[in-house]
Write a protein that holds these residues in place. Structure first.
Motif, PDB file in Angstrom:
ATOM      1  N   PHE A   1       0.835  -1.205   0.000  1.00  0.00           N
ATOM      2  CA  PHE A   1       0.000   0.000   0.000  1.00  0.00           C
ATOM      3  C   PHE A   1       0.870   1.255   0.000  1.00  0.00           C
ATOM      4  O   PHE A   1       0.593   2.222  -0.716  1.00  0.00           O
ATOM      5  N   ALA A   2       1.914   1.252   0.809  1.00  0.00           N
ATOM      6  CA  ALA A   2       2.794   2.424   0.891  1.00  0.00           C
ATOM      7  C   ALA A   2       3.491   2.693  -0.439  1.00  0.00           C
ATOM      8  O   ALA A   2       3.565   3.843  -0.897  1.00  0.00           O
ATOM      9  N   LEU A   3       4.000   1.646  -1.074  1.00  0.00           N
ATOM     10  CA  LEU A   3       4.666   1.812  -2.365  1.00  0.00           C
ATOM     11  C   LEU A   3       3.689   2.335  -3.413  1.00  0.00           C
ATOM     12  O   LEU A   3       4.023   3.226  -4.205  1.00  0.00           O
ATOM     13  N   GLY A   4       2.476   1.784  -3.416  1.00  0.00           N
ATOM     14  CA  GLY A   4       1.464   2.264  -4.361  1.00  0.00           C
ATOM     15  C   GLY A   4       1.131   3.731  -4.138  1.00  0.00           C
ATOM     16  O   GLY A   4       0.972   4.494  -5.096  1.00  0.00           O
ATOM     17  N   SER A   5       1.048   4.152  -2.859  1.00  0.00           N
ATOM     18  CA  SER A   5       0.749   5.551  -2.548  1.00  0.00           C
ATOM     19  C   SER A   5       1.807   6.479  -3.129  1.00  0.00           C
ATOM     20  O   SER A   5       1.496   7.558  -3.639  1.00  0.00           O
ATOM     21  N   VAL A   6       3.070   6.068  -3.060  1.00  0.00           N
ATOM     22  CA  VAL A   6       4.161   6.903  -3.561  1.00  0.00           C
ATOM     23  C   VAL A   6       4.215   6.889  -5.086  1.00  0.00           C
ATOM     24  O   VAL A   6       4.367   7.938  -5.726  1.00  0.00           O
ATOM     25  N   LEU A   7       4.066   5.723  -5.679  1.00  0.00           N
ATOM     26  CA  LEU A   7       4.157   5.637  -7.142  1.00  0.00           C
ATOM     27  C   LEU A   7       3.035   6.412  -7.821  1.00  0.00           C
ATOM     28  O   LEU A   7       3.239   6.993  -8.899  1.00  0.00           O
ATOM     29  N   THR A   8       1.856   6.436  -7.207  1.00  0.00           N
ATOM     30  CA  THR A   8       0.769   7.211  -7.818  1.00  0.00           C
ATOM     31  C   THR A   8       1.091   8.699  -7.834  1.00  0.00           C
ATOM     32  O   THR A   8       0.616   9.434  -8.709  1.00  0.00           O
ATOM     33  N   ARG A   9       1.917   9.157  -6.894  1.00  0.00           N
ATOM     34  CA  ARG A   9       2.301  10.573  -6.870  1.00  0.00           C
ATOM     35  C   ARG A   9       3.315  10.907  -7.967  1.00  0.00           C
ATOM     36  O   ARG A   9       3.482  12.071  -8.320  1.00  0.00           O
ATOM     37  N   ARG A  10       3.971   9.884  -8.499  1.00  0.00           N
ATOM     38  CA  ARG A  10       4.960  10.125  -9.553  1.00  0.00           C
ATOM     39  C   ARG A  10       4.324  10.197 -10.935  1.00  0.00           C
ATOM     40  O   ARG A  10       4.967  10.615 -11.896  1.00  0.00           O
ATOM     41  N   ILE A  11       3.075   9.775 -11.031  1.00  0.00           N
ATOM     42  CA  ILE A  11       2.410   9.716 -12.333  1.00  0.00           C
ATOM     43  C   ILE A  11       1.704  11.030 -12.610  1.00  0.00           C
ATOM     44  O   ILE A  11       0.928  11.520 -11.786  1.00  0.00           O
ATOM     45  N   ASP A  12       2.009  11.594 -13.752  1.00  0.00           N
ATOM     46  CA  ASP A  12       1.427  12.892 -14.128  1.00  0.00           C
ATOM     47  C   ASP A  12       0.042  12.674 -14.733  1.00  0.00           C
ATOM     48  O   ASP A  12      -0.112  12.452 -15.933  1.00  0.00           O
ATOM     49  N   ALA A  13      -0.971  12.702 -13.877  1.00  0.00           N
ATOM     50  CA  ALA A  13      -2.361  12.517 -14.324  1.00  0.00           C
ATOM     51  C   ALA A  13      -3.270  13.219 -13.335  1.00  0.00           C
ATOM     52  O   ALA A  13      -3.078  13.114 -12.120  1.00  0.00           O
ATOM     53  N   GLU A  14      -4.252  13.944 -13.847  1.00  0.00           N
ATOM     54  CA  GLU A  14      -5.185  14.683 -12.996  1.00  0.00           C
ATOM     55  C   GLU A  14      -6.551  14.011 -13.017  1.00  0.00           C
ATOM     56  O   GLU A  14      -7.549  14.572 -13.479  1.00  0.00           O
ATOM     57  N   LEU A  15      -6.587  12.821 -12.493  1.00  0.00           N
ATOM     58  CA  LEU A  15      -7.836  12.059 -12.441  1.00  0.00           C
ATOM     59  C   LEU A  15      -8.525  12.332 -11.111  1.00  0.00           C
ATOM     60  O   LEU A  15      -7.872  12.309 -10.057  1.00  0.00           O
ATOM     61  N   PRO A  16      -9.836  12.608 -11.097  1.00  0.00           N
ATOM     62  CA  PRO A  16     -10.533  12.802  -9.814  1.00  0.00           C
ATOM     63  C   PRO A  16     -10.308  11.611  -8.896  1.00  0.00           C
ATOM     64  O   PRO A  16     -10.334  10.454  -9.341  1.00  0.00           O
ATOM     65  N   ILE A  17     -10.077  11.879  -7.614  1.00  0.00           N
ATOM     66  CA  ILE A  17      -9.720  10.810  -6.698  1.00  0.00           C
ATOM     67  C   ILE A  17     -10.831   9.765  -6.580  1.00  0.00           C
ATOM     68  O   ILE A  17     -10.567   8.569  -6.424  1.00  0.00           O
ATOM     69  N   GLU A  18     -12.095  10.205  -6.675  1.00  0.00           N
ATOM     70  CA  GLU A  18     -13.206   9.236  -6.609  1.00  0.00           C
ATOM     71  C   GLU A  18     -13.150   8.276  -7.790  1.00  0.00           C
ATOM     72  O   GLU A  18     -13.378   7.066  -7.632  1.00  0.00           O
ATOM     73  N   THR A  19     -12.832   8.792  -8.970  1.00  0.00           N
ATOM     74  CA  THR A  19     -12.739   7.955 -10.171  1.00  0.00           C
ATOM     75  C   THR A  19     -11.556   7.001 -10.071  1.00  0.00           C
ATOM     76  O   THR A  19     -11.654   5.820 -10.418  1.00  0.00           O
ATOM     77  N   MET A  20     -10.435   7.532  -9.588  1.00  0.00           N
ATOM     78  CA  MET A  20      -9.250   6.694  -9.437  1.00  0.00           C
ATOM     79  C   MET A  20      -9.512   5.540  -8.469  1.00  0.00           C
ATOM     80  O   MET A  20      -9.184   4.381  -8.733  1.00  0.00           O
ATOM     81  N   GLU A  21     -10.120   5.845  -7.312  1.00  0.00           N
ATOM     82  CA  GLU A  21     -10.408   4.806  -6.326  1.00  0.00           C
ATOM     83  C   GLU A  21     -11.399   3.781  -6.876  1.00  0.00           C
ATOM     84  O   GLU A  21     -11.238   2.574  -6.679  1.00  0.00           O
ATOM     85  N   ALA A  22     -12.440   4.246  -7.568  1.00  0.00           N
ATOM     86  CA  ALA A  22     -13.465   3.339  -8.076  1.00  0.00           C
ATOM     87  C   ALA A  22     -12.876   2.343  -9.064  1.00  0.00           C
ATOM     88  O   ALA A  22     -13.090   1.125  -8.950  1.00  0.00           O
ATOM     89  N   TRP A  23     -12.143   2.849 -10.052  1.00  0.00           N
ATOM     90  CA  TRP A  23     -11.570   1.951 -11.055  1.00  0.00           C
ATOM     91  C   TRP A  23     -10.459   1.084 -10.479  1.00  0.00           C
ATOM     92  O   TRP A  23     -10.279  -0.069 -10.912  1.00  0.00           O
ATOM     93  N   SER A  24      -9.727   1.600  -9.499  1.00  0.00           N
ATOM     94  CA  SER A  24      -8.712   0.773  -8.834  1.00  0.00           C
ATOM     95  C   SER A  24      -9.370  -0.394  -8.104  1.00  0.00           C
ATOM     96  O   SER A  24      -8.864  -1.522  -8.122  1.00  0.00           O
ATOM     97  N   MET A  25     -10.517  -0.134  -7.479  1.00  0.00           N
ATOM     98  CA  MET A  25     -11.234  -1.205  -6.792  1.00  0.00           C
ATOM     99  C   MET A  25     -11.716  -2.262  -7.777  1.00  0.00           C
ATOM    100  O   MET A  25     -11.557  -3.472  -7.548  1.00  0.00           O
ATOM    101  N   VAL A  26     -12.299  -1.823  -8.896  1.00  0.00           N
ATOM    102  CA  VAL A  26     -12.831  -2.771  -9.878  1.00  0.00           C
ATOM    103  C   VAL A  26     -11.712  -3.619 -10.481  1.00  0.00           C
ATOM    104  O   VAL A  26     -11.797  -4.858 -10.521  1.00  0.00           O
ATOM    105  N   LEU A  27     -10.655  -2.971 -10.949  1.00  0.00           N
ATOM    106  CA  LEU A  27      -9.552  -3.722 -11.563  1.00  0.00           C
ATOM    107  C   LEU A  27      -8.780  -4.524 -10.524  1.00  0.00           C
ATOM    108  O   LEU A  27      -8.301  -5.620 -10.808  1.00  0.00           O
ATOM    109  N   GLY A  28      -8.671  -3.991  -9.301  1.00  0.00           N
ATOM    110  CA  GLY A  28      -8.023  -4.751  -8.237  1.00  0.00           C
ATOM    111  C   GLY A  28      -8.788  -6.023  -7.918  1.00  0.00           C
ATOM    112  O   GLY A  28      -8.195  -7.081  -7.663  1.00  0.00           O
TER     113      GLY A  28
END
Length: 310
Positions: free
Chosen positions: A167-194
């Motif tokens: 979880f910690a590594l994922g939190s940091v790597l997401t900060r390195r990615i240049d994308a302005e996706l709404p956090i609700e959308t990011m969480e929703a699709w991460s849950m589905v694909l996860g």
């Protein structure tokens, strides 16, 4: 009134996320672990997609950067974290409180990963000391036998530690990615694909199948609590508090949740809270305070002002 609301939501979130560790222990009596986690996020993902479609500017990612962001979140923060956590909690030695305490290391690991991987971050000597102190807390909690490091106790707690690290590594790597996706959308699709990823892992594990699931009232209750209360509603409260309180104060949820995990595990499952669990928690929390000492010092005047207004 707003301050009272924030405090109430903070305590409610800590209570729900803390007691979720107890609900996992209950559900593992009826579900194979990775399949249990996958079904949980089948339900939570659909609910969050509906919320993203309602509340976010965009409910679907666009472009390589945004999909990369989602894939990192899905693989590390959803699939990796929950697969390791659910399998680790399947060991008798890993109580609800122990799991919550090990997971409370995530903010410490996040800071360590950030300062190692993000160019703008720098790991100071005090930061290194805080990281090492957090790791010492996990060792104290695990209480390993030097003559036998592969006991079920060490293996179970190591899996939960791997969950915190994922979880910690994922939190940091997401900060390195240049994308302005709404956090609700990011969480929703991460849950589905996860969830899809965890179904694939579950299929690959010979010990797991849908035939092994026992749909009892307790199993359904645990699944509903984890999917709706801890995941869907819990993340909505988290988003709200993140905006109102900021990342430093919201990280403190990780250190209140183990209290609720311990109490709910004792109340519902008769789990014993021993001194190594308490000692490991205090050492991990001390490591967090050491790493975040400057940020916490900046927040203290705001906290005093908020208290005085009440």
């Amino acid at each position: 009134m707003t301050n009272y609301r924030n405090v109430a939501l903070f305590v409610a979130l800590a209570a729900v996320w803390g007691s979720a560790f107890m609900a996992i222990k209950v559900g593992l009596e009826y579900f194979p672990p990775v399949l249990f986690a996958a079904i949980r996020y089948d339900i939570a993902g659909v609910l969050m997609l509906g919320y993203a479609a309602y509340a976010a500017d965009r409910w679907r990612p666009r472009g390589r950067g945004e999909w990369t962001l989602v894939l990192v979140g899905a693989s590390l923060m959803i699939a990796g974290y929950h697969a390791f956590l659910f399998v680790g909690e399947g060991y008798d030695s890993v109580t609800s409180a122990v799991a919550a305490v090990v997971v409370s290391l995530s903010p410490v690991l996040t800071t360590g990963f950030a300062r190692a991987l993000l160019p703008s971050e720098r790991l100071t000597p005090a930061g290194i000391a805080g990281l090492l102190l957090g790791l010492v807390g996990v060792v104290v909690l695990s209480n390993p036998d030097p003559n036998n490091l592969v006991t079920s106790s060490v293996v179970g707690k190591s899996l939960v530690f791997a969950a915190a690290g994922s979880f910690a590594l994922g939190s940091v790597l997401t900060r390195r990615i240049d994308a302005e996706l709404p956090i609700e959308t990011m969480e929703a699709w991460s849950m589905v694909l996860g969830a899809v990823m965890m179904h694939a892992v579950s299929v690959a594990r010979p010990s797991e199948s849908f035939a092994a699931v026992r749909w009892t009232p307790e199993a359904i209750g645990a699944m509903a609590y984890l999917s709706i209360a801890a995941s869907a509603l819990g993340f909505l409260v988290y988003f709200d508090l993140l905006e109102r309180l900021g990342p430093i104060e919201i990280n403190l949820v990780s250190y209140v949740a183990p209290v609720f995990a311990a109490v709910s595990g004792w109340w519902f499952l008769g789990e014993v809270i021993d001194l190594t669990t308490v000692g490991g928690f205090l050492i991990i929390f001390a490591g967090f305070c050491l790493m975040k000492r400057e940020a916490l010092a900046r927040e203290l005047p705001k906290l005093r002002a908020a208290v005085s207004r009440q």
